[in-house]
Motif scaffolding. Structure first.
Motif, mmCIF file in Angstrom:
data_model
loop_
_atom_site.group_PDB
_atom_site.id
_atom_site.type_symbol
_atom_site.label_atom_id
_atom_site.label_comp_id
_atom_site.label_asym_id
_atom_site.label_seq_id
_atom_site.Cartn_x
_atom_site.Cartn_y
_atom_site.Cartn_z
ATOM 1 N N GLU A 1 10.483 15.040 -8.129
ATOM 2 C CA GLU A 1 10.636 15.189 -6.275
ATOM 3 C C GLU A 1 9.765 15.317 -6.023
ATOM 4 O OE1 GLU A 1 14.008 14.504 -5.738
ATOM 5 O OE2 GLU A 1 14.914 12.795 -6.838
ATOM 6 N N ALA A 2 7.954 16.327 -6.296
ATOM 7 C CA ALA A 2 8.123 17.903 -5.286
ATOM 8 C C ALA A 2 6.699 16.859 -4.877
ATOM 9 C CB ALA A 2 7.593 18.544 -6.067
ATOM 10 N N LEU A 3 6.287 15.760 -5.167
ATOM 11 C CA LEU A 3 5.085 15.595 -5.076
ATOM 12 C C LEU A 3 5.282 13.536 -3.824
ATOM 13 C CD1 LEU A 3 2.121 15.174 -7.856
ATOM 14 C CD2 LEU A 3 2.727 16.293 -6.241
ATOM 15 N N ASP A 4 4.541 13.761 -2.555
ATOM 16 C CA ASP A 4 5.029 12.844 -1.721
ATOM 17 C C ASP A 4 4.359 11.116 -2.062
ATOM 18 O OD1 ASP A 4 6.012 14.305 -0.307
ATOM 19 O OD2 ASP A 4 4.753 14.486 1.008
ATOM 20 N N LEU A 5 4.986 10.210 -2.481
ATOM 21 C CA LEU A 5 4.825 8.451 -2.514
ATOM 22 C C LEU A 5 5.877 8.068 -1.167
ATOM 23 C CD1 LEU A 5 2.811 6.836 -3.868
ATOM 24 C CD2 LEU A 5 5.150 6.410 -5.266
ATOM 25 N N ASP A 6 4.480 7.326 0.069
ATOM 26 C CA ASP A 6 5.216 6.193 0.829
ATOM 27 C C ASP A 6 4.458 5.046 1.055
ATOM 28 O OD1 ASP A 6 6.896 8.905 1.987
ATOM 29 O OD2 ASP A 6 4.263 9.338 2.243
ATOM 30 N N VAL A 7 5.399 4.473 1.470
ATOM 31 C CA VAL A 7 4.637 3.091 1.260
ATOM 32 C C VAL A 7 4.528 2.719 3.057
ATOM 33 C CG1 VAL A 7 5.324 0.764 1.813
ATOM 34 C CG2 VAL A 7 6.620 1.807 -0.479
ATOM 35 N N VAL A 8 2.874 2.128 3.348
ATOM 36 C CA VAL A 8 2.517 2.433 4.391
ATOM 37 C C VAL A 8 1.655 1.075 5.149
ATOM 38 C CG1 VAL A 8 1.949 5.191 3.769
ATOM 39 C CG2 VAL A 8 0.253 3.453 3.435
ATOM 40 N N ALA A 9 1.328 1.017 6.173
ATOM 41 C CA ALA A 9 1.335 -0.321 6.636
ATOM 42 C C ALA A 9 -0.647 -0.368 6.404
ATOM 43 C CB ALA A 9 1.487 -0.805 7.523
ATOM 44 N N GLY A 10 -1.469 -1.433 6.060
ATOM 45 C CA GLY A 10 -2.511 -1.699 6.845
ATOM 46 C C GLY A 10 -3.437 -0.299 4.924
ATOM 47 N N ARG A 11 -4.301 -1.297 4.856
ATOM 48 C CA ARG A 11 -5.532 -0.466 4.088
ATOM 49 C C ARG A 11 -5.807 0.819 4.442
ATOM 50 N NH1 ARG A 11 -7.294 -1.437 -0.538
ATOM 51 N NH2 ARG A 11 -9.180 -1.509 -0.381
ATOM 52 N N PRO A 12 -6.025 1.487 3.252
ATOM 53 C CA PRO A 12 -6.276 2.705 3.503
ATOM 54 C C PRO A 12 -7.835 2.907 3.874
ATOM 55 C CG PRO A 12 -6.264 2.454 0.965
ATOM 56 C CD PRO A 12 -5.875 1.253 1.954
ATOM 57 N N THR B 1 0.767 -0.994 0.359
ATOM 58 C CA THR B 1 -0.452 0.547 -0.315
ATOM 59 C C THR B 1 0.819 0.992 -0.362
ATOM 60 O OG1 THR B 1 -1.616 -1.131 1.159
ATOM 61 C CG2 THR B 1 -2.115 0.816 1.706
ATOM 62 N N LEU B 2 0.161 2.227 -0.741
ATOM 63 C CA LEU B 2 1.138 3.295 -0.791
ATOM 64 C C LEU B 2 0.547 4.327 -0.325
ATOM 65 C CD1 LEU B 2 2.551 1.336 -3.019
ATOM 66 C CD2 LEU B 2 4.056 3.064 -3.823
ATOM 67 N N ARG B 3 1.085 5.601 -0.076
ATOM 68 C CA ARG B 3 0.286 6.861 0.053
ATOM 69 C C ARG B 3 0.855 8.110 -0.690
ATOM 70 N NH1 ARG B 3 0.853 8.561 5.635
ATOM 71 N NH2 ARG B 3 2.992 9.466 4.744
ATOM 72 N N ALA B 4 -0.216 9.166 -1.863
ATOM 73 C CA ALA B 4 -0.136 9.879 -2.266
ATOM 74 C C ALA B 4 -0.183 11.185 -2.034
ATOM 75 C CB ALA B 4 -0.283 9.169 -3.762
ATOM 76 N N ARG B 5 0.402 11.991 -2.072
ATOM 77 C CA ARG B 5 0.061 13.246 -1.450
ATOM 78 C C ARG B 5 0.293 14.438 -2.133
ATOM 79 N NH1 ARG B 5 2.057 13.611 4.524
ATOM 80 N NH2 ARG B 5 3.576 13.051 4.482
ATOM 81 N N VAL B 6 -0.037 15.794 -1.939
ATOM 82 C CA VAL B 6 0.749 17.130 -1.947
ATOM 83 C C VAL B 6 0.816 17.490 -1.411
ATOM 84 C CG1 VAL B 6 0.528 19.274 -3.700
ATOM 85 C CG2 VAL B 6 -0.862 16.870 -4.421
ATOM 86 N N ASP B 7 1.800 17.514 -0.922
ATOM 87 C CA ASP B 7 2.796 18.732 0.218
ATOM 88 C C ASP B 7 2.732 19.624 0.739
ATOM 89 O OD1 ASP B 7 2.619 18.880 3.001
ATOM 90 O OD2 ASP B 7 4.638 16.884 3.125
ATOM 91 N N LEU B 8 3.116 20.322 0.728
ATOM 92 C CA LEU B 8 4.262 22.015 1.028
ATOM 93 C C LEU B 8 5.531 21.813 -0.273
ATOM 94 C CD1 LEU B 8 3.803 22.813 5.267
ATOM 95 C CD2 LEU B 8 2.187 23.666 2.696
ATOM 96 N N ARG B 9 5.815 20.990 -0.176
ATOM 97 C CA ARG B 9 7.629 21.134 -0.670
ATOM 98 C C ARG B 9 6.857 21.271 -2.093
ATOM 99 N NH1 ARG B 9 10.087 15.877 -0.185
ATOM 100 N NH2 ARG B 9 8.432 15.035 -1.458
ATOM 101 N N ALA B 10 5.512 20.883 -2.933
ATOM 102 C CA ALA B 10 4.998 20.376 -3.954
ATOM 103 C C ALA B 10 5.143 22.132 -4.772
ATOM 104 C CB ALA B 10 3.879 19.588 -4.144
#
Length: 117
Positions: free
Chosen positions: A91-102, A70-79
């Protein structure tokens, strides 16, 4: 085969879709607060998201047979910073591996199949 879930958190910008790429192939375009379950063959896959001219750094996942990543994608302040906006948009958008289902309503979850038979 296994499942790669990518979900986009609620956030700015509310309009526009975030494109999801697996191994360089476009598989989905997510609205804010939505997800996609991607059925893929076991092995290493590279995941990346993009929106307009900005993108995330690539994330490699090792998918086990019958497994789920499971990966979480988001637009953070860095963007929205000068660096993310103009100097390093790849490399402006965030994409992180996370545990569990969203916690995304099933009505907002798409299905995609990229298995190579």
């Amino acid at each position: 085969m296994g499942t790669i879930t990518v979900y986009r958190e609620y956030g700015i910008p509310l309009v526009g879709r975030m494109k999801v790429f697996i191994d360089g192939t476009l598989v989905s375009a997510l609205r804010s607060n939505s997800a996609v379950d991607i059925t893929a063959g076991a092995g290493r896959h590279t995941v990346r998201v993009g929106m307009a001219w900005q993108a995330s750094a690539p994330v490699d996942v090792e998918l086990e047979d019958g497994g789920r990543e499971t990966l979480r994608a988001r637009v953070d302040l860095r963007a929205q910073s000068f660096t993310g906006f103009l100097l390093r948009p790849d490399e402006a958008l965030d994409l992180d591996v996370v545990a569990g289902r969203p916690r995304i309503p099933l009505t907002r979850t798409e299905q995609a199949d990229i298995r190579r038979d």
